[in-house]
Structure formats: C-alpha cells, structure tokens
Design a protein around this motif. Structure first.
Motif, short mmCIF file in Angstrom:
data_model
loop_
_atom_site.label_atom_id
_atom_site.label_comp_id
_atom_site.label_asym_id
_atom_site.label_seq_id
_atom_site.Cartn_x
_atom_site.Cartn_y
_atom_site.Cartn_z
N ALA A 86 0.83 -1.21 0.00
CA ALA A 86 0.00 0.00 0.00
C ALA A 86 0.86 1.26 0.00
N GLU A 87 0.41 2.29 -0.73
CA GLU A 87 1.07 3.60 -0.68
C GLU A 87 0.85 4.15 0.72
N LYS A 104 0.52 7.04 2.34
CA LYS A 104 -0.51 8.01 2.71
C LYS A 104 -1.90 7.37 2.67
N THR A 105 -2.13 6.56 1.66
CA THR A 105 -3.40 5.84 1.57
C THR A 105 -3.57 4.90 2.76
N ALA A 106 -2.48 4.22 3.11
CA ALA A 106 -2.52 3.27 4.22
C ALA A 106 -2.79 3.98 5.54
N ARG A 126 -4.26 6.89 5.95
CA ARG A 126 -5.61 7.46 5.91
C ARG A 126 -6.66 6.36 6.17
N ASP A 127 -6.47 5.21 5.52
CA ASP A 127 -7.43 4.11 5.70
C ASP A 127 -7.38 3.57 7.12
N GLU A 174 -11.40 14.13 7.56
CA GLU A 174 -10.60 13.91 6.37
C GLU A 174 -9.73 15.12 6.05
N ASP A 188 -5.62 15.03 5.92
CA ASP A 188 -4.87 15.45 4.73
C ASP A 188 -3.79 16.46 5.10
#
Length: 228
Positions: free
Chosen positions: A81-82, A84-86, A88-89, A207, A211
């Motif tokens: 997983a990237e 930042k995506t990881a 955030r999720d 969110e 960010d």
C-alpha cells in the motif's frame, strides 16, 4: 423436558476467555466502563463471579483483552500500500472502531500488557512508514501526530450534542436563534455559510485534518531525503 430443549441451557456456550472478553466488550458498549464489574459480567454470562477467574486472572486482564479486541478490528496497511493511503485508511478504520466502542478511547494506548493484535497493529504501522522511507525518528513523529489527532477528534466527536447532519442543522438553527448575528458576526457567518450548507457533515472535517497532517509528513519525508 427433553435434553437440549431448555432455552437457558441451549444459549449457554462453554465459558472461555474469548467469551468473557467478548461479553465484557458488549457490556461496555451498552452501558459504559462504569458498568463493567466482575459481578455484572458474570450475571450476563449466567455464571458465578468466581467462574471468571478460571479464564482471566483479574479485571486488568479483561481490560487488556478488551483493548486487544478493538485493535483487532482496525484495518492494517497492506504490504504494497502507498503510505498516505494506508495511514488514511487505518485512521478511518480506527475512528470507526472508536465510534463502536467509545469507552476504548481512554484505554487504547494506556495498557501495559499489549496483546497480539495490539502489537501486530503498531508493528504494521511502523513497518509501513519505514518501508516508505521514513527514518525511525520521523516515523515516531508521524505516529504521534496521527494518533493525537485521531483520538482527539474521536473524543470531540463523541462529546458533541449531535450525531447526524440533520441534528447538526437543527443545532445550528437553534444556535442562531439564541445568539444574534449582530453580537457574534463571525460565529453567524460560519454557521450560515458553512454548517448550514447542503451536504455538510461534521465528520468530513476528519478527512480535511488528516490530509493536512499527511501532507506535512510528506514534506518532512522529502526534506529528510535531501539531507542524507
């Protein structure tokens, strides 16, 4: 009555550590941590309090196990997983878990005896950041910043007197009626131009904040590479 037809017997699964912990979580979810006593837990399990001690040493072990169950509900980063995506999720999943189990906010990082799900959780987060090029120091900064925001937002969210966009709008209208715009122009502006706009949901603020944190960590990661 034939064997197996008594409802009280049929509903009683064998007592186990897993069942004790699951029932403790259910009790805390329903009535808060103040309700969690060995007596009440035993009553829910239809056993004598002393029977619990065959499966857990004491209430501290129950609390440790409850926290570990909540950590087990939180989504962990996938190996590829990237970052930042990881992050955030994972934060979104943890927020969902804290909304299901409000009592856990004050316990998630306060227990001394971490269980396997807790250890797996933290190890995976560190591993994700390290795999993305974070130094040990920056990874520690990242976890502290993300979790401080996560737990703080969850605590604030749970303390608000509204829980849906509809209730938020009703509160905003009541607010405007009680506090004249002439006296509080900036509060009135934020309420009318932001909160009362179609589609507003306080949860969306989470969110936005995430960010900001992740973008700041991205800059820190980039500066870290330049100084090597």
């Amino acid at each position: 009555m034939a064997s197996g037809t008594d409802p009280s017997r049929r509903d009683r699964a064998p007592l186990s550590r897993e069942r004790v912990l699951a029932e403790a979580v259910a009790l805390a979810d329903q009535a808060g941590m103040g309700s969690l006593t060995m007596r009440r837990l035993a009553d829910r399990l239809h056993v004598e309090p002393m029977s619990l001690y065959y499966h857990v040493a004491d209430k501290d072990e129950i609390l440790d196990g409850m926290v570990d169950l909540v950590f087990g509900e939180v989504e962990l980063p996938l190996a590829d997983a990237e970052w930042k995506t990881a992050m955030r999720d994972r934060a979104s999943s943890a927020r969902d878990a804290l909304r299901r189990h409000p009592w856990a906010i004050g316990l998630m990082d306060s227990r001394l005896n971490a269980g396997p799900s807790t250890l797996r959780h933290h190890d995976a987060i560190i591993g994700c950041l390290r795999g993305a090029g974070f130094s040990i120091e920056l990874a520690a900064h990242a976890i502290s910043a993300i979790d401080s925001y996560l737990y703080g937002f969850a605590m604030q969210e749970l303390s608000l007197p509204f829980s849906s966009p509809e209730e938020t709008a009703e509160m905003a209208v009541t607010f405007l009626e009680q506090f004249p715009a002439e006296a509080f122009p900036h509060l009135a502006e934020l309420t009318t131009q932001h909160v009362l706009q179609p589609g507003y949901d306080y949860g969306d603020e989470f969110e936005f904040g995430m960010d900001l944190i992740l973008d700041g960590l991205e800059q820190g990661r980039g500066g870290q590479r330049k100084t090597r």
